[in-house]
Enzyme design. Structure first.
Site, short mmCIF file in Angstrom:
data_model
loop_
_atom_site.label_atom_id
_atom_site.label_comp_id
_atom_site.label_asym_id
_atom_site.label_seq_id
_atom_site.Cartn_x
_atom_site.Cartn_y
_atom_site.Cartn_z
N GLU A 92 -50.38 86.13 16.12
CA GLU A 92 -51.64 85.61 16.30
C GLU A 92 -52.58 86.21 15.20
O GLU A 92 -52.61 87.61 14.86
CB GLU A 92 -52.43 85.87 17.73
CG GLU A 92 -53.27 84.86 18.32
CD GLU A 92 -52.36 83.69 18.52
OE1 GLU A 92 -52.43 82.70 17.52
OE2 GLU A 92 -51.86 83.51 19.61
N THR A 132 -52.08 85.91 12.02
CA THR A 132 -51.31 86.15 10.96
C THR A 132 -50.94 85.04 10.08
O THR A 132 -50.42 85.30 8.78
CB THR A 132 -49.88 86.44 11.56
OG1 THR A 132 -49.29 85.68 12.34
CG2 THR A 132 -49.87 87.93 12.15
N SER A 184 -62.38 56.71 22.68
CA SER A 184 -61.60 57.87 23.19
C SER A 184 -61.90 57.69 24.80
O SER A 184 -62.73 57.51 25.21
CB SER A 184 -62.17 59.49 22.65
OG SER A 184 -61.88 60.14 23.55
N GLY A 197 -60.62 72.22 23.29
CA GLY A 197 -61.20 73.38 22.86
C GLY A 197 -60.69 74.58 23.67
O GLY A 197 -61.37 75.64 23.80
N GLY A 200 -57.58 76.14 23.02
CA GLY A 200 -56.93 77.02 22.18
C GLY A 200 -55.28 76.53 22.32
O GLY A 200 -54.38 77.10 21.88
N LEU A 201 -55.10 75.18 22.63
CA LEU A 201 -53.77 74.72 22.77
C LEU A 201 -53.84 73.43 21.60
O LEU A 201 -52.88 72.68 21.55
CB LEU A 201 -53.64 73.99 24.01
CG LEU A 201 -53.64 74.99 25.31
CD1 LEU A 201 -53.43 74.11 26.46
CD2 LEU A 201 -52.69 76.01 25.16
N SER A 222 -55.86 71.16 20.30
CA SER A 222 -56.18 69.48 20.51
C SER A 222 -56.60 69.03 19.25
O SER A 222 -56.41 67.75 19.02
CB SER A 222 -57.37 69.48 21.55
OG SER A 222 -58.40 70.39 21.28
N SER A 223 -57.25 69.70 18.57
CA SER A 223 -57.78 69.09 17.00
C SER A 223 -56.57 68.88 16.29
O SER A 223 -56.45 67.72 15.70
CB SER A 223 -58.77 69.93 16.32
OG SER A 223 -58.52 71.31 16.54
N ASP A 233 -50.89 75.54 13.59
CA ASP A 233 -50.97 74.40 14.62
C ASP A 233 -50.30 73.33 14.00
O ASP A 233 -49.55 72.62 14.78
CB ASP A 233 -52.60 74.18 14.98
CG ASP A 233 -53.11 75.47 15.47
OD1 ASP A 233 -52.51 76.68 15.84
OD2 ASP A 233 -54.54 75.65 15.39
C1 GLA Z 1 -56.40 78.81 15.35
C2 GLA Z 1 -55.83 78.24 13.99
C3 GLA Z 1 -54.47 78.80 13.57
C4 GLA Z 1 -54.36 80.41 13.74
C5 GLA Z 1 -54.62 80.65 15.08
C6 GLA Z 1 -54.44 82.28 15.50
O1 GLA Z 1 -55.43 78.12 16.36
O2 GLA Z 1 -56.11 77.01 13.91
O3 GLA Z 1 -54.31 78.66 12.15
O4 GLA Z 1 -55.12 80.91 12.83
O5 GLA Z 1 -55.84 80.19 15.50
O6 GLA Z 1 -53.30 82.60 15.32
#
Ligand code: GLA
Length: 410
Positions: free
Chosen positions: A49, A51, A83, A137, A139-140, A142-143, A187
């Site tokens: 994470e 990194t 949407s 939003g 952390g999975l 979505s964007s 991502d």
């Molecule tokens: C978000 C960013 C990724 C990555 C993570 C942290 O998801 O879009 O590029 O930096 O945070 O690991």
């Protein structure tokens, strides 16, 4: 207190697809045979994470949850967006694509369209509906899911001949340049190239990668959403990037051959650490160096099927994100710490950028409901509202799904 705690389904059922298609046909009347549908998943990062933008390793996997993009070409130069998650429809001219805060969700596909235009492609007018089952939003990704679905759609309809990794880079560039979040490549890469039941062990410096089977014999991968609104996360994310750049400059002043923070190995760290006078920068750099080392070791233990060792690396990763990188916060820490003490938990950590969002948990399958029940109740007691749990399966990356969604109806 709510009981029993909800476990969200992760696949859209036929009803969701039916509803979205109906909505699309109302929004964009015309023959069903002209409608094309594309899917891009969300992702969960197993380890590695913060990194990616430091030239290090990450180990994400694509989810079965994601974004469905419905599209019909128009014969003018306008793009209309709708949407299923937002009331607002947005209409733009292809001749004047600018970021506008009020365009909200439509800025993500707009950014991708502009990337294609910048490459010289003549993007046609379109009606686009976005439908999905990823929490926004959280952390999975979505964007990234919306961006890659758009890139995949344009790549296909324009016959652009762009490879999946090229489409991922283009989607990342849209997020950096258009939306203004300075994210790394993890991502978009995972969303574009994911493979069912596999994680992607990606070297974010070279973009070389290896597909690693996830053998979860007797275990569940459970995602738990803190349901905390992320607020100012984008600016905090960009701030972490700046801190890493500064830490790198300090190291380079002593050793010009270091190109990225992740070039510093675990065994080099005790020597490098002494360079830092600023405690914050030292902590940020330490997280990156040691997390990168964990991400490398995690791929090895996963290949060997040593889930216990994997779980230990997950726990250490969370502690480092909490203490050194400082991107967790009360809600994520509560959720992870409750998980560590809960029945059947092999490992638990926050996933994604942090500042709210989700944890990822490896849990013995026969203890999963006990785990969810215990963690959910205690979290609600301590935080004041309930988390949401998803028992996850690892799915494939982006693809066209017109046949599955529209088949037999045209
Ligand atoms: C978000 C960013 C990724 C990555 C993570 C942290 O998801 O879009 O590029 O930096 O945070 O690991």
């Amino acid at each position: 207190m709510t009981s029993p705690l909800p476990v969200q389904p992760e696949k859209p059922d036929a009803l969701q697809t039916e509803g979205a298609l109906k909505r699309f046909l109302t929004f964009s009347p015309g023959p069903l045979s002209d409608v094309r549908v594309f899917f891009a998943p969300g992702r969960v990062n197993l380890i590695g994470e913060h990194t990616d933008y430091n030239g290090g390793y990450v180990l994400p996997a694509a989810l079965d949850m994601g974004t469905w993009l419905y599209v019909r070409l128009r014969d003018d130069h306008r793009v209309r967006f709708a949407s299923t998650a937002f009331e607002r429809t947005v209409e733009i001219s292809l001749r004047n694509l600018r970021y506008k805060p009020e365009d909200d969700y439509a800025n993500y596909p707009k950014g991708v369209i502009r990337e294609f235009q910048a490459l010289g492609f003549a993007v046609p007018g379109m009606d686009i509906l976005l439908d999905g089952n990823l929490p926004n939003g959280a952390g999975l990704s979505s964007s990234a899911s919306v961006e890659v679905a758009t890139a995949w759609m344009l790549g296909t309809l324009l016959n652009a001949g762009l490879s999946p990794d090229r489409l991922a880079l283009l989607a990342q560039s849209a997020e950096n340049g258009f939306v203004g979040v300075n994210c790394g490549i993890m991502d978009q890469f995972a969303v574009a190239l994911g493979k069912r039941d596999h994680a992607i062990w990606l070297n974010c410096d070279t973009l070389s990668y290896e597909i690693v089977p996830i053998q979860l014999r007797g275990l569940h991968l459970i995602i738990a959403n803190t349901n905390k609104r992320r607020g100012l996360s984008d600016s905090k994310y960009n701030q972490r990037r700046r801190e890493c750049d500064e830490a790198l400059r300090l190291i380079q002043a002593h050793d010009a051959s270091v190109r990225h923070l992740a070039d510093v190995g675990r065994t080099d760290w005790p020597r490098v650490e002494s360079i830092f006078e600023d405690e914050t920068l030292r902590k940020r750099a330490r997280h990156v160096v040691l997390e990168n080392d964990r991400a490398k070791r995690a791929a090895d233990v996963l290949r060997r099927g040593d889930v216990e060792a994997f779980g230990q690396l997950m726990n250490a990763s969370h502690r480092s994100l909490r203490d050194d990188y400082e991107v967790t916060g009360m809600e994520l820490d509560t959720l992870a710490e409750l998980a560590w003490a809960a029945p059947g938990c092999v490992g638990a950590r926050m996933t994604g950028a942090g500042f709210g969002g989700c944890t990822v948990n490896l849990v013995q399958a026969d203890k999963a409901s006990e785990f969810i029940d215990q963690v959910g109740r205690a979290y609600e007691q301590q935080v004041g509202y309930a988390p949401t749990f998803y028992i996850t399966s690892i799915g494939d990356g982006a693809r066209e799904v017109t046949d599955q969604v529209v088949r037999g109806r045209a």
